[in-house]
Design a protein around this motif. Structure first.
Motif, PDB file in Angstrom:
ATOM      1  N   GLU A  18       0.830  -1.209   0.000  1.00  8.91           N
ATOM      2  CA  GLU A  18       0.000   0.000   0.000  1.00  8.91           C
ATOM      3  C   GLU A  18       0.868   1.265   0.000  1.00  8.91           C
ATOM      4  O   GLU A  18       0.582   2.222  -0.729  1.00  8.91           O
ATOM      5  CB  GLU A  18      -0.929  -0.003   1.215  1.00  8.91           C
ATOM      6  N   THR A  19       1.920   1.276   0.785  1.00 10.53           N
ATOM      7  CA  THR A  19       2.815   2.427   0.820  1.00 10.53           C
ATOM      8  C   THR A  19       3.535   2.602  -0.512  1.00 10.53           C
ATOM      9  O   THR A  19       3.657   3.721  -1.019  1.00 10.53           O
ATOM     10  CB  THR A  19       3.849   2.272   1.952  1.00 10.53           C
ATOM     11  N   ALA A  20       3.996   1.515  -1.105  1.00 10.49           N
ATOM     12  CA  ALA A  20       4.649   1.582  -2.412  1.00 10.49           C
ATOM     13  C   ALA A  20       3.682   2.113  -3.463  1.00 10.49           C
ATOM     14  O   ALA A  20       4.051   2.949  -4.293  1.00 10.49           O
ATOM     15  CB  ALA A  20       5.169   0.202  -2.808  1.00 10.49           C
ATOM     16  N   ARG A  21       2.445   1.665  -3.431  1.00 14.31           N
ATOM     17  CA  ARG A  21       1.436   2.137  -4.377  1.00 14.31           C
ATOM     18  C   ARG A  21       1.199   3.631  -4.212  1.00 14.31           C
ATOM     19  O   ARG A  21       1.113   4.369  -5.195  1.00 14.31           O
ATOM     20  CB  ARG A  21       0.118   1.383  -4.183  1.00 14.31           C
ATOM     21  N   ARG A  22       1.134   4.091  -2.967  1.00 15.75           N
ATOM     22  CA  ARG A  22       0.895   5.510  -2.695  1.00 15.75           C
ATOM     23  C   ARG A  22       2.051   6.372  -3.208  1.00 15.75           C
ATOM     24  O   ARG A  22       1.837   7.421  -3.823  1.00 15.75           O
ATOM     25  CB  ARG A  22       0.698   5.730  -1.201  1.00 15.75           C
ATOM     26  N   VAL A  23       3.288   5.927  -2.985  1.00 23.01           N
ATOM     27  CA  VAL A  23       4.464   6.670  -3.452  1.00 23.01           C
ATOM     28  C   VAL A  23       4.457   6.762  -4.977  1.00 23.01           C
ATOM     29  O   VAL A  23       4.671   7.834  -5.549  1.00 23.01           O
ATOM     30  CB  VAL A  23       5.763   5.997  -2.955  1.00 23.01           C
ATOM     31  N   LEU A  24       4.206   5.656  -5.643  1.00 21.02           N
ATOM     32  CA  LEU A  24       4.210   5.652  -7.108  1.00 21.02           C
ATOM     33  C   LEU A  24       3.053   6.466  -7.679  1.00 21.02           C
ATOM     34  O   LEU A  24       3.210   7.138  -8.698  1.00 21.02           O
ATOM     35  CB  LEU A  24       4.161   4.216  -7.627  1.00 21.02           C
ATOM     36  N   THR A  25       1.905   6.433  -7.018  1.00 23.96           N
ATOM     37  CA  THR A  25       0.756   7.220  -7.471  1.00 23.96           C
ATOM     38  C   THR A  25       1.042   8.708  -7.368  1.00 23.96           C
ATOM     39  O   THR A  25       0.712   9.477  -8.275  1.00 23.96           O
ATOM     40  CB  THR A  25      -0.494   6.867  -6.645  1.00 23.96           C
ATOM     41  N   GLU A  26       1.673   9.143  -6.293  1.00 19.95           N
ATOM     42  CA  GLU A  26       2.011  10.558  -6.142  1.00 19.95           C
ATOM     43  C   GLU A  26       2.996  11.018  -7.212  1.00 19.95           C
ATOM     44  O   GLU A  26       2.843  12.103  -7.776  1.00 19.95           O
ATOM     45  CB  GLU A  26       2.577  10.827  -4.751  1.00 19.95           C
ATOM     46  N   HIS A  27       3.987  10.193  -7.511  1.00 22.66           N
ATOM     47  CA  HIS A  27       4.931  10.549  -8.566  1.00 22.66           C
ATOM     48  C   HIS A  27       4.228  10.628  -9.920  1.00 22.66           C
ATOM     49  O   HIS A  27       4.519  11.509 -10.728  1.00 22.66           O
ATOM     50  CB  HIS A  27       6.075   9.540  -8.631  1.00 22.66           C
ATOM     51  N   ALA A  28       3.301   9.723 -10.161  1.00 20.52           N
ATOM     52  CA  ALA A  28       2.593   9.711 -11.441  1.00 20.52           C
ATOM     53  C   ALA A  28       1.665  10.914 -11.577  1.00 20.52           C
ATOM     54  O   ALA A  28       1.615  11.554 -12.633  1.00 20.52           O
ATOM     55  CB  ALA A  28       1.793   8.420 -11.583  1.00 20.52           C
ATOM     56  N   GLU A  29       0.939  11.244 -10.532  1.00 20.58           N
ATOM     57  CA  GLU A  29      -0.029  12.338 -10.606  1.00 20.58           C
ATOM     58  C   GLU A  29       0.629  13.703 -10.653  1.00 20.58           C
ATOM     59  O   GLU A  29       0.255  14.548 -11.468  1.00 20.58           O
ATOM     60  CB  GLU A  29      -0.988  12.287  -9.419  1.00 20.58           C
ATOM     61  N   TYR A  30       1.599  13.939  -9.798  1.00 21.98           N
ATOM     62  CA  TYR A  30       2.152  15.274  -9.660  1.00 21.98           C
ATOM     63  C   TYR A  30       3.410  15.506 -10.485  1.00 21.98           C
ATOM     64  O   TYR A  30       3.727  16.636 -10.842  1.00 21.98           O
ATOM     65  CB  TYR A  30       2.424  15.593  -8.189  1.00 21.98           C
ATOM     66  N   GLY A  31       4.138  14.456 -10.803  1.00 24.31           N
ATOM     67  CA  GLY A  31       5.368  14.625 -11.560  1.00 24.31           C
ATOM     68  C   GLY A  31       5.271  14.119 -12.982  1.00 24.31           C
ATOM     69  O   GLY A  31       6.221  14.196 -13.739  1.00 24.31           O
ATOM     70  N   HIS A  32       4.124  13.538 -13.348  1.00 27.91           N
ATOM     71  CA  HIS A  32       3.884  12.998 -14.694  1.00 27.91           C
ATOM     72  C   HIS A  32       4.865  11.880 -15.047  1.00 27.91           C
ATOM     73  O   HIS A  32       5.295  11.758 -16.184  1.00 27.91           O
ATOM     74  CB  HIS A  32       3.924  14.110 -15.742  1.00 27.91           C
ATOM     75  N   TRP A  33       5.204  11.068 -14.051  1.00 28.71           N
ATOM     76  CA  TRP A  33       6.073   9.922 -14.274  1.00 28.71           C
ATOM     77  C   TRP A  33       5.229   8.712 -14.623  1.00 28.71           C
ATOM     78  O   TRP A  33       4.093   8.586 -14.199  1.00 28.71           O
ATOM     79  CB  TRP A  33       6.883   9.616 -13.015  1.00 28.71           C
ATOM     80  N   GLU A  34       5.808   7.790 -15.376  1.00 32.80           N
ATOM     81  CA  GLU A  34       5.159   6.511 -15.664  1.00 32.80           C
ATOM     82  C   GLU A  34       6.128   5.393 -15.322  1.00 32.80           C
ATOM     83  O   GLU A  34       7.346   5.582 -15.332  1.00 32.80           O
ATOM     84  CB  GLU A  34       4.719   6.423 -17.127  1.00 32.80           C
ATOM     85  N   LEU A  35       5.580   4.236 -15.034  1.00 30.64           N
ATOM     86  CA  LEU A  35       6.391   3.097 -14.617  1.00 30.64           C
ATOM     87  C   LEU A  35       7.146   2.523 -15.812  1.00 30.64           C
ATOM     88  O   LEU A  35       6.553   2.213 -16.844  1.00 30.64           O
ATOM     89  CB  LEU A  35       5.503   2.020 -13.995  1.00 30.64           C
ATOM     90  N   ASP A  36       8.446   2.404 -15.672  1.00 36.28           N
ATOM     91  CA  ASP A  36       9.270   1.801 -16.719  1.00 36.28           C
ATOM     92  C   ASP A  36       9.666   0.381 -16.325  1.00 36.28           C
ATOM     93  O   ASP A  36       9.581  -0.531 -17.131  1.00 36.28           O
ATOM     94  CB  ASP A  36      10.519   2.652 -16.959  1.00 36.28           C
ATOM     95  N   ARG A  37      10.084   0.205 -15.086  1.00 40.77           N
ATOM     96  CA  ARG A  37      10.545  -1.110 -14.637  1.00 40.77           C
ATOM     97  C   ARG A  37      10.332  -1.236 -13.134  1.00 40.77           C
ATOM     98  O   ARG A  37      10.523  -0.283 -12.390  1.00 40.77           O
ATOM     99  CB  ARG A  37      12.030  -1.243 -14.958  1.00 40.77           C
ATOM    100  N   LEU A  38       9.922  -2.422 -12.711  1.00 41.78           N
ATOM    101  CA  LEU A  38       9.777  -2.716 -11.290  1.00 41.78           C
ATOM    102  C   LEU A  38      10.436  -4.052 -11.026  1.00 41.78           C
ATOM    103  O   LEU A  38      10.170  -5.037 -11.717  1.00 41.78           O
ATOM    104  CB  LEU A  38       8.298  -2.799 -10.887  1.00 41.78           C
ATOM    105  N   ARG A  39      11.320  -4.078 -10.046  1.00 41.62           N
ATOM    106  CA  ARG A  39      11.977  -5.327  -9.685  1.00 41.62           C
ATOM    107  C   ARG A  39      11.742  -5.566  -8.204  1.00 41.62           C
ATOM    108  O   ARG A  39      12.058  -4.722  -7.370  1.00 41.62           O
ATOM    109  CB  ARG A  39      13.469  -5.235  -9.980  1.00 41.62           C
ATOM    110  N   LEU A  40      11.158  -6.696  -7.900  1.00 32.83           N
ATOM    111  CA  LEU A  40      10.907  -7.101  -6.521  1.00 32.83           C
ATOM    112  C   LEU A  40      11.886  -8.221  -6.179  1.00 32.83           C
ATOM    113  O   LEU A  40      11.882  -9.279  -6.800  1.00 32.83           O
ATOM    114  CB  LEU A  40       9.470  -7.590  -6.360  1.00 32.83           C
ATOM    115  N   TYR A  41      12.739  -7.963  -5.209  1.00 29.09           N
ATOM    116  CA  TYR A  41      13.749  -8.933  -4.806  1.00 29.09           C
ATOM    117  C   TYR A  41      13.156  -9.936  -3.814  1.00 29.09           C
ATOM    118  O   TYR A  41      12.180  -9.639  -3.125  1.00 29.09           O
ATOM    119  CB  TYR A  41      14.941  -8.214  -4.174  1.00 29.09           C
TER     120      TYR A  41
END
Length: 61
Positions: A18-41
Motif C-alpha cells: 500500500e505504501t509503495a502504491r501511494r508513493v508511485l501514485t504521487e509521482h505519477a499524478e504530480y510529476g507525470h512519471w510513468e512506470l518503466d521497470r519494477l523489480r521485486l527482490y
C-alpha cells in the motif's frame, strides 16, 4: 525520436504494498512519471524505475 528522463527509486524491504502504491501514485499524478521497470527482490526490497518524456519545443522564429 523520443527522449526520456529517468528516476530510480529504492524502497526498503519493510515497505508495504500500500505504501509503495501511494508513493508511485504521487509521482505519477504530480510529476507525470510513468512506470518503466519494477523489480521485486526475494528479500522484499523493491527497485523502481520511472520515466517521463522530455518535451523539446522547436523555435518558430
Amino acid at each position: 525520436m523520443l527522449e526520456y528522463s529517468y528516476l530510480d527509486l529504492y524502497l526498503p524491504r519493510g515497505t508495504t504494498r500500500e505504501t509503495a502504491r501511494r508513493v508511485l501514485t504521487e509521482h505519477a499524478e504530480y510529476g507525470h512519471w510513468e512506470l518503466d521497470r519494477l523489480r521485486l527482490y526475494p528479500d522484499g526490497r523493491r527497485y523502481v524505475r520511472l520515466r517521463r518524456k522530455i518535451v523539446r519545443v522547436a523555435s518558430t522564429l
